[in-house]
Scaffold this motif. Structure first.
Motif, PDB file in Angstrom:
ATOM      1  N   LEU A 190      -8.758 -23.225  -2.433  1.00 32.23           N
ATOM      2  CA  LEU A 190      -8.102 -22.560  -1.318  1.00 32.23           C
ATOM      3  C   LEU A 190      -8.045 -23.506  -0.123  1.00 32.23           C
ATOM      4  O   LEU A 190      -8.976 -24.282   0.113  1.00 32.23           O
ATOM      5  CB  LEU A 190      -8.862 -21.286  -0.932  1.00 32.23           C
ATOM      6  N   VAL A 191      -6.955 -23.448   0.618  1.00 32.88           N
ATOM      7  CA  VAL A 191      -6.784 -24.299   1.787  1.00 32.88           C
ATOM      8  C   VAL A 191      -6.747 -23.428   3.041  1.00 32.88           C
ATOM      9  O   VAL A 191      -6.773 -22.199   2.974  1.00 32.88           O
ATOM     10  CB  VAL A 191      -5.488 -25.145   1.676  1.00 32.88           C
ATOM     11  N   ARG A 192      -6.679 -24.096   4.180  1.00 30.15           N
ATOM     12  CA  ARG A 192      -6.741 -23.395   5.465  1.00 30.15           C
ATOM     13  C   ARG A 192      -5.649 -22.325   5.591  1.00 30.15           C
ATOM     14  O   ARG A 192      -5.893 -21.220   6.079  1.00 30.15           O
ATOM     15  CB  ARG A 192      -6.613 -24.420   6.591  1.00 30.15           C
ATOM     16  N   ALA A 193      -4.436 -22.655   5.132  1.00 35.22           N
ATOM     17  CA  ALA A 193      -3.325 -21.706   5.237  1.00 35.22           C
ATOM     18  C   ALA A 193      -3.591 -20.427   4.449  1.00 35.22           C
ATOM     19  O   ALA A 193      -3.145 -19.340   4.842  1.00 35.22           O
ATOM     20  CB  ALA A 193      -2.029 -22.352   4.754  1.00 35.22           C
ATOM     21  N   ASP A 194      -4.327 -20.531   3.340  1.00 35.95           N
ATOM     22  CA  ASP A 194      -4.642 -19.348   2.545  1.00 35.95           C
ATOM     23  C   ASP A 194      -5.542 -18.394   3.324  1.00 35.95           C
ATOM     24  O   ASP A 194      -5.339 -17.168   3.304  1.00 35.95           O
ATOM     25  CB  ASP A 194      -5.333 -19.757   1.240  1.00 35.95           C
ATOM     26  N   PHE A 195      -6.526 -18.946   4.000  1.00 31.68           N
ATOM     27  CA  PHE A 195      -7.437 -18.105   4.788  1.00 31.68           C
ATOM     28  C   PHE A 195      -6.714 -17.500   6.002  1.00 31.68           C
ATOM     29  O   PHE A 195      -7.019 -16.379   6.416  1.00 31.68           O
ATOM     30  CB  PHE A 195      -8.649 -18.913   5.232  1.00 31.68           C
ATOM     31  N   ILE A 196      -5.759 -18.254   6.548  1.00 29.73           N
ATOM     32  CA  ILE A 196      -4.954 -17.703   7.643  1.00 29.73           C
ATOM     33  C   ILE A 196      -4.126 -16.520   7.137  1.00 29.73           C
ATOM     34  O   ILE A 196      -4.002 -15.496   7.810  1.00 29.73           O
ATOM     35  CB  ILE A 196      -4.045 -18.793   8.240  1.00 29.73           C
ATOM     36  N   GLY A 197      -3.572 -16.658   5.938  1.00 32.21           N
ATOM     37  CA  GLY A 197      -2.813 -15.561   5.343  1.00 32.21           C
ATOM     38  C   GLY A 197      -3.678 -14.342   5.088  1.00 32.21           C
ATOM     39  O   GLY A 197      -3.270 -13.208   5.350  1.00 32.21           O
TER      40      GLY A 197
ATOM     41  N   ARG B  34       6.818 -26.511   4.580  1.00 30.75           N
ATOM     42  CA  ARG B  34       5.979 -25.420   4.142  1.00 30.75           C
ATOM     43  C   ARG B  34       6.523 -24.080   4.630  1.00 30.75           C
ATOM     44  O   ARG B  34       6.876 -23.928   5.783  1.00 30.75           O
ATOM     45  CB  ARG B  34       4.558 -25.620   4.662  1.00 30.75           C
ATOM     46  N   GLU B  35       6.554 -23.109   3.718  1.00 33.83           N
ATOM     47  CA  GLU B  35       7.025 -21.778   4.063  1.00 33.83           C
ATOM     48  C   GLU B  35       5.943 -21.037   4.851  1.00 33.83           C
ATOM     49  O   GLU B  35       4.772 -21.416   4.835  1.00 33.83           O
ATOM     50  CB  GLU B  35       7.365 -21.006   2.781  1.00 33.83           C
ATOM     51  N   PRO B  36       6.318 -19.971   5.555  1.00 30.46           N
ATOM     52  CA  PRO B  36       5.311 -19.180   6.256  1.00 30.46           C
ATOM     53  C   PRO B  36       4.247 -18.676   5.288  1.00 30.46           C
ATOM     54  O   PRO B  36       4.537 -18.398   4.122  1.00 30.46           O
ATOM     55  CB  PRO B  36       6.121 -18.020   6.839  1.00 30.46           C
ATOM     56  N   VAL B  37       3.028 -18.562   5.779  1.00 27.81           N
ATOM     57  CA  VAL B  37       1.931 -18.097   4.927  1.00 27.81           C
ATOM     58  C   VAL B  37       2.233 -16.714   4.380  1.00 27.81           C
ATOM     59  O   VAL B  37       2.028 -16.435   3.201  1.00 27.81           O
ATOM     60  CB  VAL B  37       0.612 -18.091   5.735  1.00 27.81           C
TER      61      VAL B  37
ATOM     62  N   LEU C 196      -6.554 -13.718  -1.590  1.00 29.35           N
ATOM     63  CA  LEU C 196      -7.129 -15.023  -1.913  1.00 29.35           C
ATOM     64  C   LEU C 196      -7.288 -15.191  -3.422  1.00 29.35           C
ATOM     65  O   LEU C 196      -7.004 -16.258  -3.970  1.00 29.35           O
ATOM     66  CB  LEU C 196      -8.481 -15.187  -1.220  1.00 29.35           C
ATOM     67  N   VAL C 197      -7.722 -14.129  -4.091  1.00 30.17           N
ATOM     68  CA  VAL C 197      -7.877 -14.184  -5.545  1.00 30.17           C
ATOM     69  C   VAL C 197      -6.526 -14.414  -6.214  1.00 30.17           C
ATOM     70  O   VAL C 197      -6.391 -15.245  -7.124  1.00 30.17           O
ATOM     71  CB  VAL C 197      -8.526 -12.882  -6.067  1.00 30.17           C
ATOM     72  N   ARG C 198      -5.504 -13.675  -5.766  1.00 29.25           N
ATOM     73  CA  ARG C 198      -4.166 -13.811  -6.329  1.00 29.25           C
ATOM     74  C   ARG C 198      -3.599 -15.213  -6.081  1.00 29.25           C
ATOM     75  O   ARG C 198      -2.996 -15.824  -6.974  1.00 29.25           O
ATOM     76  CB  ARG C 198      -3.250 -12.741  -5.731  1.00 29.25           C
ATOM     77  N   THR C 199      -3.815 -15.719  -4.866  1.00 27.30           N
ATOM     78  CA  THR C 199      -3.327 -17.053  -4.525  1.00 27.30           C
ATOM     79  C   THR C 199      -3.964 -18.113  -5.402  1.00 27.30           C
ATOM     80  O   THR C 199      -3.279 -19.004  -5.936  1.00 27.30           O
ATOM     81  CB  THR C 199      -3.610 -17.360  -3.043  1.00 27.30           C
ATOM     82  N   LEU C 200      -5.274 -18.039  -5.569  1.00 27.71           N
ATOM     83  CA  LEU C 200      -5.988 -19.021  -6.372  1.00 27.71           C
ATOM     84  C   LEU C 200      -5.578 -18.935  -7.841  1.00 27.71           C
ATOM     85  O   LEU C 200      -5.397 -19.963  -8.511  1.00 27.71           O
ATOM     86  CB  LEU C 200      -7.502 -18.792  -6.233  1.00 27.71           C
ATOM     87  N   THR C 201      -5.408 -17.717  -8.335  1.00 36.75           N
ATOM     88  CA  THR C 201      -5.014 -17.530  -9.735  1.00 36.75           C
ATOM     89  C   THR C 201      -3.616 -18.099  -9.996  1.00 36.75           C
ATOM     90  O   THR C 201      -3.394 -18.803 -10.994  1.00 36.75           O
ATOM     91  CB  THR C 201      -5.042 -16.036 -10.100  1.00 36.75           C
TER      92      THR C 201
END
Length: 226
Positions: A141-148, A15-18, A75-80
């Motif tokens: 969304l996963v934990r890494a997304d919220f960390i980002g 996995r790449e850095p968040v 978060l919106v961009r990641t999910l989209t």
């Protein structure tokens, strides 16, 4: 250990850095420019014994709001983007005509890569997708997304302090404004240096270019009344 567990372990190892270097530097510069613009505007109308503290609170409040907005949009961009990738994979998996599926993959490529990837390579990808288990249609969304998102929020907020703290430490507003802008340019040089090192174009050149950009923007802020 079953196949699912093995896949999960492999994903965790690779996995790449968040947030990559570009993300971190972009958010830092965004926070710096926001704080610099806000401090420049407030300094023109703020006076009195508590001027420095008011300046810090005002700039911090500004970047708290923008940091939160930027984190939510991340978060919106990641999910989209995740939803878009899953939709493409499902379309390829369900397509009975291999040529149509390969064309769908080609259409999804960035413009710069379209001429570099052969149809035979895309066919290999199509075949792997077609042979994969049925994909989940629901993305989340996963934990890494919220960390980002938290990382983005903190970067924007922390970037306030080098710009605004001089107004608390120094009693003279004009001197504090000069120190604030010098610190901002130093941080911009560091940001450009990091970008140059990441991209391979030359750290010093990128640092100086980012500093020059900061000087131009500072001049524009002063010209506009900051």
């Amino acid at each position: 250990m079953d196949t699912t567990m093995q896949a999960a372990g492999a994903e965790q190892e690779t996995r790449e850095p968040v947030l990559d270097t570009v993300d971190r530097v972009s958010e830092l510069c965004f926070g710096l420019y926001m704080a610099l613009t806000f401090v420049g505007a407030v300094s023109a109308v703020t006076a009195g014994e508590d001027a420095g503290r008011k300046m810090l609170y005002s700039a911090l409040g500004c970047n708290l709001a923008w940091g939160l907005a930027d984190a939510v949009m991340f978060l919106v961009r990641t999910l989209t983007n995740r939803d878009r990738r899953v939709t493409l994979a499902m379309a390829v998996q369900r397509e009975q005509n291999p040529a149509v599926a390969v064309q769908a993959l080609r259409d999804a490529l960035p413009k710069a890569l379209k001429t570099l990837v052969a149809d035979s390579e895309l066919e290999m990808i199509r075949a792997r997708i077609a042979a994969s288990p049925m994909l989940h249609t629901r993305v989340r969304l996963v934990r890494a997304d919220f960390i980002g998102a938290l990382g983005i929020f903190l970067i924007v907020v922390i970037s306030t302090f080098p710009v605004a703290l001089p107004f608390v430490v120094l009693s003279d507003v004009k001197t504090a404004l000069i120190v604030s802008r010098v610190l901002t340019l130093v941080m911009l040089f560091g940001a450009g240096y990091a970008l140059g090192r990441f991209s391979g174009v030359g750290s010093m050149r990128a640092g100086l270019s980012m500093t020059a950009l900061g000087v131009l923007l500072t001049m524009a802020i002063i010209a506009l009344g900051g």
